[in-house]
Design an enzyme around this catalytic site. Structure first.
Site, PDB file in Angstrom:
ATOM      1  N   LYS A 149       0.837  -1.198   0.000  1.00 33.70           N
ATOM      2  CA  LYS A 149       0.000   0.000   0.000  1.00 33.70           C
ATOM      3  C   LYS A 149       0.873   1.249   0.000  1.00 33.70           C
ATOM      4  CE  LYS A 149      -3.536   2.583   2.500  1.00 33.70           C
ATOM      5  NZ  LYS A 149      -4.628   2.551   3.493  1.00 33.70           N
ATOM      6  N   HIS A 290      -7.263 -32.061 -30.611  1.00 33.15           N
ATOM      7  CA  HIS A 290      -8.184 -30.962 -30.324  1.00 33.15           C
ATOM      8  C   HIS A 290      -9.151 -31.309 -29.194  1.00 33.15           C
ATOM      9  CE1 HIS A 290      -6.518 -28.806 -33.638  1.00 33.15           C
ATOM     10  NE2 HIS A 290      -6.909 -29.686 -34.526  1.00 33.15           N
TER      11      HIS A 290
END
Length: 538
Positions: A149, A290
């Site tokens: 922060k 696939h």
């Protein structure tokens, strides 16, 4: 809620005078401490980190000397103190903050190096409830968040791989860090604590059997940045969640270039499918293209299982993924290298097989060490616009189901075996799915069609093509069992399967037209069983 605003601009450069080092993973920490000490940085530390640094003969101050308060409660409380967090959170250019620091004897901390208790490792190792809870870090995340922060003034490091960049910053600008670097490290720090808390929250949900917690997050650690995603214009990264389920995320790459996004997706599909066939029941092979299987088979040997799987659709297998349920041996490796293959994945690989595969340097070879348990619980997730769809893993196995015979003719023992085989495979085929199987071998697979009857037809056509390629007098679908992963809504799909040569059908049942479908089966003397469970896969 009032919005707090501070107009004071962040400085570009901040000199590091004091550093707090408190790490669980001590890799490189002594070397970092020495480098910081050599640059005149005052070092603060705690517990085992302090001991490691001091033992190396480096001057370091125990945090308890700063707080004037000892570590208590087995180290649970040591850095949770105003003289630590005040030193992290103070806005250095704010007169009121400076006055508070002076009044309370608080000194600024410019650099914080923290990593967390190994909660992920303890969870993955199956630690018991008390041990796992004890490895939830409190002080570490508090310091990380406070430092991040206040990144305008404080540099926070949570990853040992960032130590060299920090030292480069300090060497290049009179012991200072740049604002852009502090921003980047702060962003990384918040991502770290978010992933850490995600792991804890998900562990609690599992431990307490909460299937739909009010807040659900998915966290991961970047394993590797990929060249691209499904297509070259898409960026992608491979993140690991810490789940110890054996598979592509836990595998060891024995040879070959980096796996692509599509490689990883297809390899995961292949390994999950082959795991449906326990090694103690015999060798099995699955070939994926696939994300759909183009051939699956069992056999007396792994090499024979591979040959039988390949026979189902050798055209589609080109450039595919091969998954095996046992030790990849030399004979099987010799067979596989005859065909262009992207990836081979197996629980183990023999030295002889490795030497054979080495002749194909671009072929990725993965060793996992174990097979995933198809019955194990877990969650799967996919993204949609603005949200996540999260569900429990499809861990139902056909071997555990009570099959209901619904036709006049009961299936033979061989048909029952073929039915179960076909249904295991259909579970891993994109919906709508139809799978023909015979004697432990897929004969035809129809995947991902909008119409189930089209899936049945396509699977039959592929079987005919395979028969021609192999020089067989008839397709393997003759005398086969056929599986549908969801109910047959009309008799047309069944009739297509019968036309292809199927003599037995396994499906979930539950359609409004079940009676019509059963009547059609009876008319053609076809045996049919209902599982009561479907396996949609989208």
């Amino acid at each position: 809620m009032a919005v707090v605003s501070k107009k004071i601009p962040a400085p570009d450069k901040v000199k590091v005078r004091t550093a707090l080092l408190s790490v669980s993973d001590k890799a490189g920490i002594v070397e970092l401490a020495q480098a910081l000490h050599d640059k005149g940085v005052r070092l603060l530390s705690t517990g085992g980190t302090h001991k490691a640094i001091a033992t190396a003969g480096i001057a370091v101050i125990d945090v308890s000397e700063i707080t004037d308060f000892p570590e208590i409660m087995d180290g649970r409380v040591k850095t949770l103190h105003p003289r630590v967090h005040g030193g992290l959170l103070a806005i250095r250019d704010d007169a009121k903050h400076q006055a508070a620091m002076k009044a309370h004897g608080i000194e600024g901390i410019d650099l914080v190096v923290v990593n967390l208790y190994p909660f992920e490792d303890v969870r993955a190792a199956g630690g018991d409830y008390p041990t796992t809870v004890e490895n939830i870090d409190i002080g570490g995340p508090a310091m990380i968040r406070a430092s991040a922060k206040n990144h305008a003034y404080v540099t926070i490091l949570t990853d040992p791989t960032d130590y060299p960049e920090l030292l480069a910053q300090l060497s290049g600008d009179a012991g200072q860090t740049a604002y852009a670097f502090r921003q980047k490290m702060a962003a990384k720090a918040y991502a770290r604590t978010a992933a850490y808390d995600t792991m804890i929250a998900n562990w609690f949900a599992e431990a307490l059997d909460i299937s739909t917690p009010r807040h659900r997050t998915i966290g991961g650690v970047l394993r590797e940045e990929m060249r691209y995603g499904e297509n070259p214009h898409q960026s992608a990264g491979f993140y690991v969640t810490g789940d110890n389920r054996p598979g592509v995320a836990t595998a060891k790459l024995l040879q070959g270039k980096q796996l692509s996004y599509n490689n990883i997706n297809d390899t995961d599909a292949a390994y999950e499918l082959v795991a449906e066939f326990p090694p103690e029941q015999g060798p099995a092979c699955a070939i994926i293209k696939h994300a759909n299987p183009c051939g699956v088979a069992t056999g007396p040997t792994l090499a024979e299982a591979y040959r039988r799987a390949l026979a189902c659709d050798s055209t589609s297998a080109f450039g595919g993924i091969i998954a095996l349920n046992g030790l990849l041996d030399a004979e099987t490796a010799e067979e596989i290298v005859k065909l262009f293959t992207e990836v081979i994945i197996a629980p183990e690989v023999s030295d002889e097989a490795r030497a054979i595969i080495a002749a194909k340097p671009n072929l990725r070879l993965l060793s996992v060490g174990a097979l995933p348990d198809p019955r194990a619980r877990g969650i799967t997730a996919k993204t949609v616009s603005g949200g996540l769809l999260v569900q429990s893993r499809d861990n139902v196995m056909v071997d555990d189901l009570e099959l209901k015979i619904v036709t006049k003719r009961a299936p033979t023992a061989q048909e029952l075996e073929d039915m179960r085989f076909a249904f295991r495979v259909a579970k891993h085929v994109k919906s709508n799915a139809v799978v023909y199987a015979k004697n432990g071998q897929t004969a035809g697979i129809g995947a991902g069609q909008m119409s189930r009857v089209d899936s049945a037809r396509i699977a039959g056509i592929k079987a005919e093509d395979a028969a021609k390629a192999l020089g067989l007098p008839e397709p393997l679908t003759r005398g086969s069992a056929v599986a549908s992963e969801a109910f047959l809504p009309f008799a047309d799909g069944l009739l297509s399967a019968i036309s292809a040569g199927a003599t037995a059908v396994i499906q979930p049942g539950g359609s409004m037209r079940d009676a019509e479908v059963i009547a059609a089966a009876d008319e053609h003397n076809v045996a049919m069983v209902f599982t009561g469970v479907r396996h949609f896969r989208h």
